[in-house]
Enzyme design. Sequence first.
Site: not given
Length: 190
Positions: A97-98, A109, A136, A143, A145
Site C-alpha cells: 500500500i503506497y 491509505g 517504517n 496497521y 491502528k
Amino acid sequence: MENIQIKAVTIEDIDKLQEIGIQTFAETFSETNTQDNMKRYLDENFCVEKLAAELNNKDSLFYFAMFETRVIGYLKLNFGASQTELKDNTAVEIERIYVLKGFHGKNIGQILYQKAIQVAAEKNAGYVWLGVWENNKRAIRFYKKNGFVEFSKHIFRLGNDEQTDIMMKLQLKENGEMSNFNQAVEKPVV
C-alpha cells in the site's frame, strides 16, 4: 478526501503502475537507503517484465487510488502460492500500500486498506497479513491502528542490504464468522 476512486489495474495500465511504484517507493525509502541499493531494487522490482508477470498472475491483484484522472496511490494483494512468505490459501497478503507523499494524511491509505479488507472478505479469507520494515514507524502505527498484531519477523533484501520486516496479521474470522470485518472496514484514520 473526497472524489477518490479505486480502479482495478490491468495490463494496459502497466506504465502508470511502473511510474507510481517507483515514485512512491523512492519517496518512502530513498532517505534511509543508499542510492545504489535503491537503484538496484527499483530496476529489479519495477521493470516492465516483472510487473507484466505480476499483472498476469491470477493470484495477485493491483488497485489504483485515483484523484480525478491522476493515480495517487496503489495496492497489491497476493493469494495462495503468490504470497511472498506464508503461502496460506486461507489468507490474503497485502504486499504493498503506497501513496504519493503529497497525499499523505488524506485518508488514501485507509481507502486502499478498506479495499484490501473487502477483497479478503470476498475471498473468504480467515486473516490478512503483511510485512513492514521495522523502521517504517508511520506504517506500523497505521496497521496497529487498524487492528494488526505482530506475529513474526523476516528478512527483506533491498539491493545488498538485509533489512528486518515485522510480520503483522489481522484475524478476520473466528469460528467461521467474520470477526473484525465491519470494524476493520469502518475504522477511521486519526
